[in-house]
Design a protein around this motif. Structure first.
Motif, mmCIF file in Angstrom:
data_model
loop_
_atom_site.group_PDB
_atom_site.id
_atom_site.type_symbol
_atom_site.label_atom_id
_atom_site.label_comp_id
_atom_site.label_asym_id
_atom_site.label_seq_id
_atom_site.Cartn_x
_atom_site.Cartn_y
_atom_site.Cartn_z
ATOM 1 N N ARG A 31 0.816 -1.223 0.000
ATOM 2 C CA ARG A 31 0.000 0.000 0.000
ATOM 3 C C ARG A 31 0.843 1.263 0.000
ATOM 4 O O ARG A 31 0.343 2.336 -0.272
ATOM 5 N N GLY A 32 2.103 1.135 0.319
ATOM 6 C CA GLY A 32 2.977 2.296 0.314
ATOM 7 C C GLY A 32 4.418 1.864 0.445
ATOM 8 O O GLY A 32 4.714 0.819 1.007
ATOM 9 N N ASP A 33 5.310 2.681 -0.105
ATOM 10 C CA ASP A 33 6.742 2.419 -0.027
ATOM 11 C C ASP A 33 7.400 3.786 -0.002
ATOM 12 O O ASP A 33 7.480 4.469 -1.023
ATOM 13 N N VAL A 34 7.835 4.202 1.186
ATOM 14 C CA VAL A 34 8.299 5.572 1.380
ATOM 15 C C VAL A 34 9.725 5.583 1.906
ATOM 16 O O VAL A 34 10.040 4.880 2.872
ATOM 17 N N ALA A 35 10.563 6.384 1.278
ATOM 18 C CA ALA A 35 11.919 6.624 1.764
ATOM 19 C C ALA A 35 11.947 8.012 2.391
ATOM 20 O O ALA A 35 11.369 8.957 1.854
ATOM 21 N N PHE A 36 12.605 8.125 3.553
ATOM 22 C CA PHE A 36 12.692 9.408 4.235
ATOM 23 C C PHE A 36 13.920 9.413 5.123
ATOM 24 O O PHE A 36 14.101 8.524 5.949
ATOM 25 N N GLU A 37 14.780 10.396 4.940
ATOM 26 C CA GLU A 37 15.974 10.592 5.750
ATOM 27 C C GLU A 37 16.803 9.307 5.897
ATOM 28 O O GLU A 37 17.196 8.921 6.991
#
Length: 138
Positions: A31-37
């Motif tokens: 449902r989601g694949d997020v890269a952050f920092e």
């Protein structure tokens, strides 16, 4: 009170391995694949429960955690002592065969429990405990 589970979190040390297990073996949808920092969060869930999400997150993802605590979390994950999730299924034995065939670490073959369910247990690729229960009326 109108209260429902929305999200739960499972620590994983390799998102690609986790995706191969949760998506390809268990059949959960991404449902989601997020890269952050420099970190990554992947959200998966059952098509049967569109309002419940499982977030596959790095161990100790909090920005306020100390390096020593991050190391301790990584060591606990590697030992397989962090808790996981209990899933329900209509056919524990079929699910067991599918997950076992994937090469997952088997902790318990399907068995009838005295508290009224049939269940089995595995470790995911990161070492988290996952149980799969079948209710007698399923």
């Amino acid at each position: 009170m109108d209260l429902k589970l929305s999200q739960c979190f499972i620590a994983v040390d390799d998102h690609d391995k986790a995706l191969a297990f949760y998506r390809d073996v268990l059949g959960l949808e991404v449902r989601g694949d997020v890269a952050f920092e420099g970190m990554r969060w992947v959200t998966v869930g059952s098509p049967l429960q569109p309002d419940v999400q499982i977030v596959l997150e790095p161990p100790a993802a909090s920005p306020d955690i100390s390096p020593a605590d991050k190391q301790a979390m990584a060591e606990l994950l590697a030992k397989g002592v962090l808790r996981g999730v209990i899933f329900s299924t209509a056919d524990c034995d079929a699910l067991y065969e599918r997950v076992r065939a994937s090469g997952a670490d088997v902790l318990q073959e399907p068995m009838d429990q005295p508290y009224g369910v049939r269940d089995c247990a595995f470790r995911d690729p990161a070492g988290n405990l996952l149980r799969f229960t079948e209710r007698p009326d399923a």
